[in-house]
Design an enzyme around this catalytic site. Sequence first.
Site, PDB file in Angstrom:
ATOM      1  N   ASP A 249      22.488  19.225 -14.303  1.00 55.86           N
ATOM      2  CA  ASP A 249      21.973  20.551 -14.838  1.00 55.86           C
ATOM      3  C   ASP A 249      21.737  21.384 -13.769  1.00 55.86           C
ATOM      4  OD1 ASP A 249      20.701  22.164 -16.791  1.00 55.86           O
ATOM      5  OD2 ASP A 249      18.491  21.408 -15.801  1.00 55.86           O
TER       6      ASP A 249
ATOM      7  N   ASP B 101      16.312  17.284 -16.092  1.00 54.58           N
ATOM      8  CA  ASP B 101      15.036  17.280 -15.762  1.00 54.58           C
ATOM      9  C   ASP B 101      14.300  17.905 -16.985  1.00 54.58           C
ATOM     10  OD1 ASP B 101      15.497  19.965 -15.509  1.00 54.58           O
ATOM     11  OD2 ASP B 101      13.865  20.182 -13.938  1.00 54.58           O
TER      12      ASP B 101
ATOM     13  N   ASP C 136      17.945  18.298 -21.807  1.00 55.68           N
ATOM     14  CA  ASP C 136      18.719  17.650 -21.267  1.00 55.68           C
ATOM     15  C   ASP C 136      18.710  16.029 -21.915  1.00 55.68           C
ATOM     16  OD1 ASP C 136      19.534  19.698 -19.383  1.00 55.68           O
ATOM     17  OD2 ASP C 136      17.901  18.902 -18.149  1.00 55.68           O
TER      18      ASP C 136
END
Length: 704
Positions: free
Chosen positions: A389, A588, A592
């Site tokens: 990410d 995080d 996600d």
Amino acid sequence: MEHQGHATHGDLDHAEHEAMTAGHEGMDHAAMDHGGHGGHAGHAGMSMDDMARDMRNRFLVALVFSLLVMFWSPMAEDMFGLHLPVPFGLRQDIWALILSLPVIFYSSTIFFTGAVAALKARTLDMMVLVAVGIGAGWLYSLAITLTGGGEVFYEASTMLATFVLLGHWFEMRARGGANDAIRALLDLAPPRAVVIRDGREVEIPTAEVIVGDVLLVRPGAKIAVDGEVVEGESEVDESMVTGESLPVHKESGAAVIGATLNKNGVLRVRATKVGSDTALAQIVNLVQEAQNSKAPGQKLADRAAFWLVLVALIGGALTLVVWLLAGATFAKAMLFAITVVVITCPDALGLATPTAIMVGTGLGAKRGVLFKNAMALESAARIQTVVMDKTGTLTKGEPEVTEIVTDGVITAAELIALLAAVERESEHPLAEAVVRYAEGHGANGERAQDFENIPGHGAVATVGGRRVVVGNRRLLEREGIELGDLAGARDRVAGAGQTAVLAAVDGKAAAVIGIADAARETSARAVRDLHDMGIEVVMLTGDNQATAARIAAELGIDTVIAEVLPGDKADKIAELQSTGKKVAMVGDGVNDAPALARADLGIAIGAGTDVAIETADLVLMRSDPLDVPTALRIGRGTLRKMHQNLAWAVGYNTIALPIAAGVFEPAFGFTLRPEIAALSMSGSSVIVALNALSLKRLRLPTQR
């Protein structure tokens, strides 16, 4: 640790005992299935150190009495010409029987009780083989002694017990060494804390700290429990818990972690989590669970060990029958049969993966890399693609000034001072970025007057008698200000995926400020390390293509998947997996979590949300992407040790079995006695344990 309560050092010591016992019993219960040390009956509730001491004591008793048996045996006379008179006028075999009793009824009881437990569980393990080897030789000798005397195996049975106990003692010490990481974590917790009660400083055991207590933490003292700073400023060394090498600045409102070290200032901290709820307790629990879990490769070892025990028992019986049919005496045939049973013990096979798992998870814990289970370790070793990410993982997750282009008339220093004065009055995140940049470059503290916030556009104010406009293109158009030569700079900044903030002073365009979510300092190195390991790196983000491409180009990322809706991230992971790749996802945030769950290995950045951490297989305590290649290297190193250990264990048994059965005795006159077989088997187990411990020397990326 009490769930409600308050973890003292004593509580943690108790937890350590439970952990070590759980580790031993967990591994040994697993061993009941796969031929490890089946249960070690009588060790329940003992710490690993206590078990090692108990094993040492059993070994020493066995060593003393087995040597005495050996001194008065025919073997000592044949090999060394040693002929000692038997005390009290007893027959030699009766004296040997008396000397063997402490070995059989004290030192060897763990084998017999372990074998009974295994048989009750309807399985075959190493305890069964050792019990059969010792018991068959001793009972046969007892029968010969009670029926008038003859060739006996008391020395073989007692030496067999001695060497197996020696091997077990070394293994336990090695496995205790593998728990150094847990022990080090447990030792971090301070035993006492200073709290403020009724306006007075009171020193109490950490166990008595309750949620809501205000702790006084002086420079050089450890913070007893997790909490929030309510007063004071200081630098806190969190390296012992998170692995973060640099001290972290703490001020009012900042969260602190129990067992971390206050460096210079005085802090008052309100306790928010105590006992088993603290971060340290959760880390210890996570590492313990991982060490006691089974890797997928362990299942193969379990099945192999079970069948190996069966082969050993059948092989021993067949060896006895074949030698009797070949005309050997019953004593000689029994000697070969016992040797086959002993040397084929799958002890090393049972240790092959658990020891590697214990060392691997402990190594990770020391670096702030927490594997939730053994499956995560093995998955980490097989990853081919890492998906990261962008925001909060590869980048800091907060806007930063990346460049300032001025019109050449006003200096950058002047401009920064003017901008900072205006933006201090604003609460917009982009304004905060400008203020941080200005403070970092020593801008003076001029104050803005006549401040006007224009929602969606920017702000206008007067600073030192000069009218300053800061905002977007629409704001400048409203003010009737042309960009002129700065238009090209604005287009370039925007085209590079940055936010272009425009500034004008006294009705004239003065600068273009590029603001973007900056990459973390270690992101580029993390990507390089992953490439060095042959791993593809993919960036997955909901940001626009230009912004994503800028970060990807800066970091050297292979593939960019941008403008992805939160709900579609898991589908993108599935698409990558459909090509046959083993995929890890690093993230995080809440959005996600589905992707973390879908990936072959979900990696949560420690500063992320509880949902992400709960969903992941692996937690990085620091918000540092450099820990991703560290985790994968630990996984690869651990799997390599598992394979080496399994190969050694299987190869050893393949070679040892025909030698023990006496296949080479007719041609070369070479006979392997049971006690030598026991020494060989124990040595093989120790080699496996030491090989696993060598994983501690694994080369990992250096920390910042």
